[in-house]
Design an enzyme around this catalytic site. Structure first.
Site, short mmCIF file in Angstrom:
data_model
loop_
_atom_site.label_atom_id
_atom_site.label_comp_id
_atom_site.label_asym_id
_atom_site.label_seq_id
_atom_site.Cartn_x
_atom_site.Cartn_y
_atom_site.Cartn_z
CG ASP A 27 38.87 17.68 -3.54
OD1 ASP A 27 38.62 17.85 -2.29
OD2 ASP A 27 38.18 18.21 -4.66
CG ASP B 172 35.46 14.91 -5.40
OD1 ASP B 172 34.89 14.41 -6.61
OD2 ASP B 172 35.47 16.26 -5.02
CG ASN C 244 39.68 15.86 -6.97
OD1 ASN C 244 40.13 17.05 -7.14
ND2 ASN C 244 38.41 15.64 -6.80
#
Ligand SMILES: Nc1ncnc2c1ncn2[C@@H]1O[C@H](COP(=O)(O)OP(=O)(O)O)[C@@H](O)[C@H]1O
Ligand SMILES: [Mg+2]
Length: 249
Positions: free
Chosen positions: A194, A175, A180
């Protein structure tokens, strides 16, 4: 192409779930993020400057696997700059993941949305570092196309078509969108958060989304900065494939 933000820094007050208040045990609680599934992240600061983060999701929220994220953080933490000391729990209302704070601020902090070129370069360099550092042979997690399409209907597979040949198999973030990646205040890459989907896949599965997310968060024109900083020339076929896969999976 532009799209509305799917997740954001909360603008107004946020109700603190009971479990988070209990974990805080008197620490200062600040809401920092609300994701597209309604999940919330809070920063907890104690009187001595100790800082933790708690991600909380309501019971029954699909597609969020906090125990799996805690496991991946422990695994990746042997090599990469990711949150330490993950611990998770759950009750009837929801589940949570507690981590020690990493230094740095998110690439979508106002400081960095005001300087997208610096942020996009750190996103590219950070991704390159992650891909170069995590050992594919030792990685027990898979983020390949087949796994991501599990449970999706035939129409989705038809739309996607055959995946392009693998360019380079790496341990992907899973992700790699802008929020992030964390940056130090001098603009250098600080770390990744994350990692619930971390796993082995073609590097373009991450690259396509990392570059795309600069459009959602900063506007057009920064995708090339990500590829440059990573050290790769854009690969239109793989970029298109992995962006469509991102939307369909
Ligand atoms: N350990 C940590 N150290 C520093 N910042 C963190 C940490 N954990 C979470 N954050 C911050 O909280 C935000 C939300 O956490 P994240 O795990 O990405 O939740 P979500 O899955 O909802 O996107 C991150 O973008 C980052 O800014
Ligand atoms: Mg996130």
């Amino acid at each position: 192409m532009s799209r509305p933000p799917l997740a954001s820094i909360p603008a107004g007050p946020v109700a603190v779930p009971g479990a988070v208040a209990e974990l805080a045990a008197g620490d200062t609680v600040t809401p920092v993020w609300r994701n597209q599934l309604g999940g919330l992240t809070f920063r907890l600061e104690d009187a001595n400057g100790g800082t933790r983060y708690v991600k909380w999701v309501a019971a029954g929220t699909p597609e969020i696997n906090l125990p799996g994220e805690a496991e991946r953080l422990k695994w990746a933490g042997r090599w990469a700059a990711v949150p330490r000391a993950p611990a998770w729990g759950s009750n009837a209302d929801g589940a949570w993941l507690v981590t020690a704070a990493l230094p740095g601020r998110s690439a979508v902090d106002p400081r960095w949305t005001a300087d997208p070129a610096t942020a996009a370069a750190a996103i590219g360099r950070g991704l390159r570092l992650l891909h170069d550092t995590l050992p594919v042979q030792e990685c027990p997690y898979d983020w390949g196309v087949e796994r991501r399409l599990r449970g999706r209907d035939e129409a989705a597979r038809q739309r996607l078509g055959e995946p392009p040949a693998v360019d380079r198999l790496v341990v992907c973030h899973g992700d790699a969108c802008a929020p992030n990646t964390l940056l130090h205040d001098d603009g250098t890459f600080a770390g990744h958060v994350d990692l619930g989907s971390l796993g082995v896949a073609d590097r373009w599965a991450d690259l396509a989304v990392a570059a795309w997310s600069t459009e959602w968060n900063y506007g057009p024109g920064y995708d090339g900065v990500v590829y440059d900083a990573y050290g790769v020339a854009p690969d239109p076929e793989r970029i298109a494939y992995y962006r469509l896969l991102w939307d369909l999976a």
